[in-house]
Design a protein around this motif. Sequence first.
Motif, PDB file in Angstrom:
ATOM      1  N   PRO A   1       0.786  -1.249   0.000  1.00 36.13           N
ATOM      2  CA  PRO A   1       0.000   0.000   0.000  1.00 36.13           C
ATOM      3  C   PRO A   1       0.818   1.300   0.000  1.00 36.13           C
ATOM      4  O   PRO A   1       0.862   2.034   0.977  1.00 36.13           O
ATOM      5  CB  PRO A   1      -0.848  -0.126   1.261  1.00 36.13           C
ATOM      6  N   VAL A   2       1.436   1.565  -1.142  1.00 39.39           N
ATOM      7  CA  VAL A   2       2.229   2.784  -1.316  1.00 39.39           C
ATOM      8  C   VAL A   2       1.334   4.018  -1.369  1.00 39.39           C
ATOM      9  O   VAL A   2       1.589   5.029  -0.705  1.00 39.39           O
ATOM     10  CB  VAL A   2       3.073   2.695  -2.610  1.00 39.39           C
ATOM     11  N   ASN A   3       0.269   3.937  -2.172  1.00 37.64           N
ATOM     12  CA  ASN A   3      -0.619   5.093  -2.329  1.00 37.64           C
ATOM     13  C   ASN A   3      -1.221   5.536  -1.004  1.00 37.64           C
ATOM     14  O   ASN A   3      -1.372   6.733  -0.749  1.00 37.64           O
ATOM     15  CB  ASN A   3      -1.742   4.776  -3.317  1.00 37.64           C
ATOM     16  N   LEU A   4      -1.574   4.575  -0.164  1.00 39.59           N
ATOM     17  CA  LEU A   4      -2.165   4.914   1.130  1.00 39.59           C
ATOM     18  C   LEU A   4      -1.173   5.692   1.986  1.00 39.59           C
ATOM     19  O   LEU A   4      -1.548   6.665   2.657  1.00 39.59           O
ATOM     20  CB  LEU A   4      -2.617   3.637   1.857  1.00 39.59           C
ATOM     21  N   ALA A   5       0.089   5.284   1.972  1.00 37.19           N
ATOM     22  CA  ALA A   5       1.109   6.005   2.742  1.00 37.19           C
ATOM     23  C   ALA A   5       1.223   7.452   2.270  1.00 37.19           C
ATOM     24  O   ALA A   5       1.368   8.382   3.075  1.00 37.19           O
ATOM     25  CB  ALA A   5       2.450   5.292   2.614  1.00 37.19           C
ATOM     26  N   LYS A   6       1.150   7.648   0.955  1.00 33.34           N
ATOM     27  CA  LYS A   6       1.231   9.015   0.422  1.00 33.34           C
ATOM     28  C   LYS A   6       0.003   9.827   0.808  1.00 33.34           C
ATOM     29  O   LYS A   6       0.105  11.003   1.169  1.00 33.34           O
ATOM     30  CB  LYS A   6       1.402   8.973  -1.098  1.00 33.34           C
ATOM     31  N   LYS A   7      -1.171   9.191   0.744  1.00 29.20           N
ATOM     32  CA  LYS A   7      -2.405   9.879   1.145  1.00 29.20           C
ATOM     33  C   LYS A   7      -2.341  10.313   2.602  1.00 29.20           C
ATOM     34  O   LYS A   7      -2.927  11.330   2.994  1.00 29.20           O
ATOM     35  CB  LYS A   7      -3.609   8.959   0.951  1.00 29.20           C
ATOM     36  N   MET A   8      -1.648   9.531   3.420  1.00 30.05           N
ATOM     37  CA  MET A   8      -1.572   9.821   4.850  1.00 30.05           C
ATOM     38  C   MET A   8      -0.485  10.843   5.182  1.00 30.05           C
ATOM     39  O   MET A   8      -0.256  11.150   6.343  1.00 30.05           O
ATOM     40  CB  MET A   8      -1.343   8.523   5.627  1.00 30.05           C
ATOM     41  N   GLY A   9       0.184  11.352   4.145  1.00 28.78           N
ATOM     42  CA  GLY A   9       1.126  12.453   4.363  1.00 28.78           C
ATOM     43  C   GLY A   9       2.589  12.133   4.214  1.00 28.78           C
ATOM     44  O   GLY A   9       3.439  12.981   4.507  1.00 28.78           O
TER      45      GLY A   9
END
Length: 302
Positions: A192-200
């Motif tokens: 889950p790379v995208n989720l990490a980016k969404k979380m800041g």
Amino acid sequence: MSFKVGLALGGGGAKGLAHLGVIRRLEQYGFPIDIITGTSIGAIIGALYASSLDSEYIIDHVISYLNSKDFDKTRLEFLKEGNKEESGFVSQLKTILKTGLFLTVYLNQQSFISKETLQKNLEKILPNIQLEDCLIPLGLIALSLDDSLPVELKSGNLIEAVMASCAIPGVFSPIYVDGKMMVDGGWVDPVPVNLAKKMGADFVIAIDVAPESGFNSTPNNALEISQKASEATRMELKSQLLEKANHTIQIDLSNIHWADFLKYEACISIGESVIDQNIETIRKKIFRKKIFSFFTKPFHFS
């Protein structure tokens, strides 16, 4: 705003025990982890670390659990391939019995291991807290069977969220969260790379513990047949998702069966080794990213 590093931990069954070595070595290097995301086994390891920030504690905790009678009762070891030292007849007999058992399970019940057993065992290793109470932000991925879409779990009960993220279809029963039937997030977001980016996260390190396709090996039971049937699509999806990471580490654990959780020492050691090999590259990339971010951020003059 401070520069934040995110760690995205992928799924892969027992292979994911390498995440323990990755985290311990990053901690030993004094490397900050500001945000952590996980899928499947990555959700379990991510939850352990986000709720404690102590790699030695979680490693000791996991090893103690894997050597306990509670783990024996899960019957996960039954899903391993036969012992290579056994005769061909014994190995064949085991395969026939396993295949027969899986067919019986598939036709008569939802899973090989019940929801209650999964919950009881996760309660042995995880604290009963909310995701929001973790010491660093934690995000997990599950797949909703109601609409076939990924679900981002960033709030609610920690154990319930982890159960949903690691509920391998056929092995564990689906988990209901907020009225939705959910299973293992690895089917839609393996790392889950995208989720990490969404979380800041400004910089995301992706850890892929199952880079091999597995097509060179012959499936031994109904579960493995069903998994391999969808593997080609998942591998392509994963390659696209990993392109969005700032640094990807793919760990070769092809000699470890996904259900062989007692190979924890080998997995942890390999996880530590890959960080030793990558740490300087990661530091250089982060330095360059920080410089780029500094010169491209908008300046406000009063």
